[in-house]
Design a protein around this motif. Sequence first.
Motif, PDB file in Angstrom:
ATOM      1  N   ALA A   1       0.832  -1.210   0.000  1.00 53.60           N
ATOM      2  CA  ALA A   1       0.000   0.000   0.000  1.00 53.60           C
ATOM      3  C   ALA A   1       0.858   1.248   0.000  1.00 53.60           C
ATOM      4  CB  ALA A   1      -0.922   0.011   1.219  1.00 53.60           C
ATOM      5  N   GLN A   2       0.315   2.285  -0.620  1.00 55.76           N
ATOM      6  CA  GLN A   2       0.885   3.629  -0.484  1.00 55.76           C
ATOM      7  C   GLN A   2      -0.082   4.357   0.439  1.00 55.76           C
ATOM      8  OE1 GLN A   2       1.040   5.793  -4.174  1.00 55.76           O
ATOM      9  NE2 GLN A   2       1.888   7.626  -3.246  1.00 55.76           N
ATOM     10  N   ASP A   3       0.246   4.393   1.708  1.00 47.85           N
ATOM     11  CA  ASP A   3      -0.768   4.803   2.679  1.00 47.85           C
ATOM     12  C   ASP A   3      -0.101   5.346   3.938  1.00 47.85           C
ATOM     13  OD1 ASP A   3      -3.274   4.966   4.014  1.00 47.85           O
ATOM     14  OD2 ASP A   3      -3.972   3.183   2.984  1.00 47.85           O
ATOM     15  N   ASP A   4      -0.915   5.788   4.853  1.00 46.71           N
ATOM     16  CA  ASP A   4      -0.443   6.291   6.136  1.00 46.71           C
ATOM     17  C   ASP A   4      -0.069   5.085   7.020  1.00 46.71           C
ATOM     18  OD1 ASP A   4      -0.177   7.235   8.691  1.00 46.71           O
ATOM     19  OD2 ASP A   4      -2.024   8.412   8.691  1.00 46.71           O
ATOM     20  N   PRO A   5       1.205   4.986   7.436  1.00 44.15           N
ATOM     21  CA  PRO A   5       1.629   3.821   8.231  1.00 44.15           C
ATOM     22  C   PRO A   5       0.787   3.613   9.495  1.00 44.15           C
ATOM     23  CG  PRO A   5       3.534   5.111   7.557  1.00 44.15           C
ATOM     24  CD  PRO A   5       2.327   5.898   7.163  1.00 44.15           C
ATOM     25  N   ALA A   6       0.378   4.700  10.137  1.00 48.14           N
ATOM     26  CA  ALA A   6      -0.414   4.571  11.366  1.00 48.14           C
ATOM     27  C   ALA A   6      -1.778   3.944  11.067  1.00 48.14           C
ATOM     28  CB  ALA A   6      -0.587   5.940  12.020  1.00 48.14           C
ATOM     29  N   LYS A   7      -2.383   4.368   9.967  1.00 45.98           N
ATOM     30  CA  LYS A   7      -3.695   3.803   9.596  1.00 45.98           C
ATOM     31  C   LYS A   7      -3.563   2.332   9.226  1.00 45.98           C
ATOM     32  CE  LYS A   7      -6.053   7.953   7.971  1.00 45.98           C
ATOM     33  NZ  LYS A   7      -6.541   8.694   6.812  1.00 45.98           N
ATOM     34  N   VAL A   8      -2.489   2.004   8.529  1.00 46.86           N
ATOM     35  CA  VAL A   8      -2.266   0.602   8.146  1.00 46.86           C
ATOM     36  C   VAL A   8      -2.076  -0.255   9.393  1.00 46.86           C
ATOM     37  CG1 VAL A   8      -0.656  -0.971   6.975  1.00 46.86           C
ATOM     38  CG2 VAL A   8      -1.360   1.151   5.856  1.00 46.86           C
ATOM     39  N   ALA A   9      -1.302   0.260  10.356  1.00 47.03           N
ATOM     40  CA  ALA A   9      -1.058  -0.498  11.592  1.00 47.03           C
ATOM     41  C   ALA A   9      -2.361  -0.697  12.360  1.00 47.03           C
ATOM     42  CB  ALA A   9      -0.040   0.243  12.447  1.00 47.03           C
ATOM     43  N   ALA A  10      -3.169   0.360  12.424  1.00 48.60           N
ATOM     44  CA  ALA A  10      -4.449   0.259  13.144  1.00 48.60           C
ATOM     45  C   ALA A  10      -5.367  -0.749  12.467  1.00 48.60           C
ATOM     46  CB  ALA A  10      -5.120   1.632  13.201  1.00 48.60           C
ATOM     47  N   PHE A  11      -5.396  -0.689  11.163  1.00 50.24           N
ATOM     48  CA  PHE A  11      -6.241  -1.617  10.406  1.00 50.24           C
ATOM     49  C   PHE A  11      -5.773  -3.062  10.599  1.00 50.24           C
ATOM     50  CE2 PHE A  11      -7.105  -3.966   6.468  1.00 50.24           C
ATOM     51  CZ  PHE A  11      -8.473  -3.864   6.433  1.00 50.24           C
ATOM     52  N   SER A  12      -4.456  -3.246  10.571  1.00 54.42           N
ATOM     53  CA  SER A  12      -3.884  -4.586  10.734  1.00 54.42           C
ATOM     54  C   SER A  12      -4.255  -5.181  12.093  1.00 54.42           C
ATOM     55  CB  SER A  12      -2.364  -4.501  10.585  1.00 54.42           C
ATOM     56  OG  SER A  12      -1.792  -5.765  10.743  1.00 54.42           O
ATOM     57  N   ARG A  13      -4.175  -4.334  13.106  1.00 55.04           N
ATOM     58  CA  ARG A  13      -4.540  -4.796  14.463  1.00 55.04           C
ATOM     59  C   ARG A  13      -6.028  -5.135  14.533  1.00 55.04           C
ATOM     60  NH1 ARG A  13      -1.150  -0.646  16.141  1.00 55.04           N
ATOM     61  NH2 ARG A  13      -2.915   0.758  16.354  1.00 55.04           N
ATOM     62  N   GLU A  14      -6.828  -4.240  13.993  1.00 51.45           N
ATOM     63  CA  GLU A  14      -8.281  -4.400  14.093  1.00 51.45           C
ATOM     64  C   GLU A  14      -8.763  -5.683  13.418  1.00 51.45           C
ATOM     65  OE1 GLU A  14     -12.023  -1.781  12.590  1.00 51.45           O
ATOM     66  OE2 GLU A  14     -10.383  -0.719  13.550  1.00 51.45           O
ATOM     67  N   LEU A  15      -8.165  -6.001  12.272  1.00 48.26           N
ATOM     68  CA  LEU A  15      -8.621  -7.179  11.531  1.00 48.26           C
ATOM     69  C   LEU A  15      -7.780  -8.421  11.799  1.00 48.26           C
ATOM     70  CD1 LEU A  15     -10.436  -5.193   9.856  1.00 48.26           C
ATOM     71  CD2 LEU A  15     -10.055  -6.798   7.984  1.00 48.26           C
ATOM     72  N   GLY A  16      -6.715  -8.268  12.596  1.00 45.88           N
ATOM     73  CA  GLY A  16      -5.851  -9.421  12.864  1.00 45.88           C
ATOM     74  C   GLY A  16      -5.211  -9.953  11.598  1.00 45.88           C
ATOM     75  N   ILE A  17      -4.657  -9.036  10.800  1.00 43.17           N
ATOM     76  CA  ILE A  17      -4.020  -9.446   9.546  1.00 43.17           C
ATOM     77  C   ILE A  17      -2.799 -10.315   9.871  1.00 43.17           C
ATOM     78  CG2 ILE A  17      -2.917  -8.663   7.411  1.00 43.17           C
ATOM     79  CD1 ILE A  17      -5.843  -7.862   7.519  1.00 43.17           C
ATOM     80  N   ASN A  18      -2.739 -11.488   9.270  1.00 42.29           N
ATOM     81  CA  ASN A  18      -1.687 -12.457   9.593  1.00 42.29           C
ATOM     82  C   ASN A  18      -0.638 -12.587   8.491  1.00 42.29           C
ATOM     83  OD1 ASN A  18      -3.364 -13.603   7.748  1.00 42.29           O
ATOM     84  ND2 ASN A  18      -3.659 -15.544   8.838  1.00 42.29           N
ATOM     85  N   TYR A  19      -0.563 -11.595   7.635  1.00 38.47           N
ATOM     86  CA  TYR A  19       0.477 -11.588   6.584  1.00 38.47           C
ATOM     87  C   TYR A  19       1.059 -10.180   6.516  1.00 38.47           C
ATOM     88  CZ  TYR A  19      -3.529  -9.862   3.816  1.00 38.47           C
ATOM     89  OH  TYR A  19      -4.618  -9.166   3.360  1.00 38.47           O
TER      90      TYR A  19
END
Lengths: 181, 174
Positions: free
Chosen positions: A105-123
């Motif tokens: 992604a070309q995105d805000d790192p903080a938003k990506v981290a929050a999203f990853s935590r919220e959805l439990g992204i495992n990759y």
Amino acid sequence: MKRWLPFVGIGMLAALAGISLWLAGRHATPIAPQPGPVDATPAAIQSAQFVDGDGKPRTLAMFSGKVLVVNFWATWCTPCREEMPGFVKLQSRWQDRGVQFVGLAQDDPAKVAAFSRELGINYPLWLGEAEVMALSRRLGNRLGVLPHTVLLDGQGRVIESRIGVYSESVLDSRLAAITGK
Amino acid sequence: MTRITSILATACLACATAAAAPPPADEPLDPDKAFHPEARLVAGDPVANGNTERHGIDIDYRIAPGYYLYRSRLRFEVSPPTLLIGAPDLPPGIEVNDPFIGKSAIFRERVTIHLPFVVSIAKPGRYKVKIIAQGCAEDRLCYSPFPQEVVVNIPPGYRVNDAPAPSVPRGIPR
């Protein structure tokens, strides 16, 4: 007793299964990778530089030998977020069978981290600047749309390039066909 | 037995037909077709709450059915920069509540965005308005920020009351 009734039921179930399969795949639009550009060679794909959530440099070469599911996405892209829970399940299901998912992604790192935590992204969800979408375009995404998912073989060669939501069931079948497992 | 065979054959045919259905014919549109902007010189349009008049450039967007633009992601830049514009006058749009990014506003169908001139009489010439926009096709995919360009000509001897009043409604709530 109407003996034909069970057969009608079976027939309807079969039809429903078929319709479900069609519905599952209806949003995704396969596209052909653009032929030719030097930057889209397997070596260039594998050596393209990104950073992980901690800011460490990463390349797809670290997964050499595995079938890669490279997903271009963004936090502001609702269809992207809708398909990712399916990717989480598939990563779990296929991780011991030589398949690795990576989000770019070309995105805000903080938003990506929050999203990853919220959805439990495992990759891994890696980040980059304009080179993220540049790579996506070189891999056949002429319109620059998201989500864009590219399947690569163990040597980094493009197997498939697809824009739009990739449903869990369709991708599951595709991975089974690619890996023969 | 014939009936059973017929039922099963029909079921199998339905299943196979549905599963083998080709990808949808509705390929995503090019950004310029999904979100089509046109520029228009505008003046003499009375502002609703006062006696002053608007003068500047109106960007009329025609947005394809099923597509939407993000209000907060629009950016405008005029070149050459000798023509100064103020902050874009953006209609409020349609509020949507995204579970992850919260409330935001979008534009659908048609919308007009006004770029006001900072000076009342603009210098004649051909001006380019570069737009950076971002939008989506409902439930299908989104367009990463994409550039667009429209052109507006300011004729010699142009005065603020020369241009016709805008005829396009400002945002159509849905």
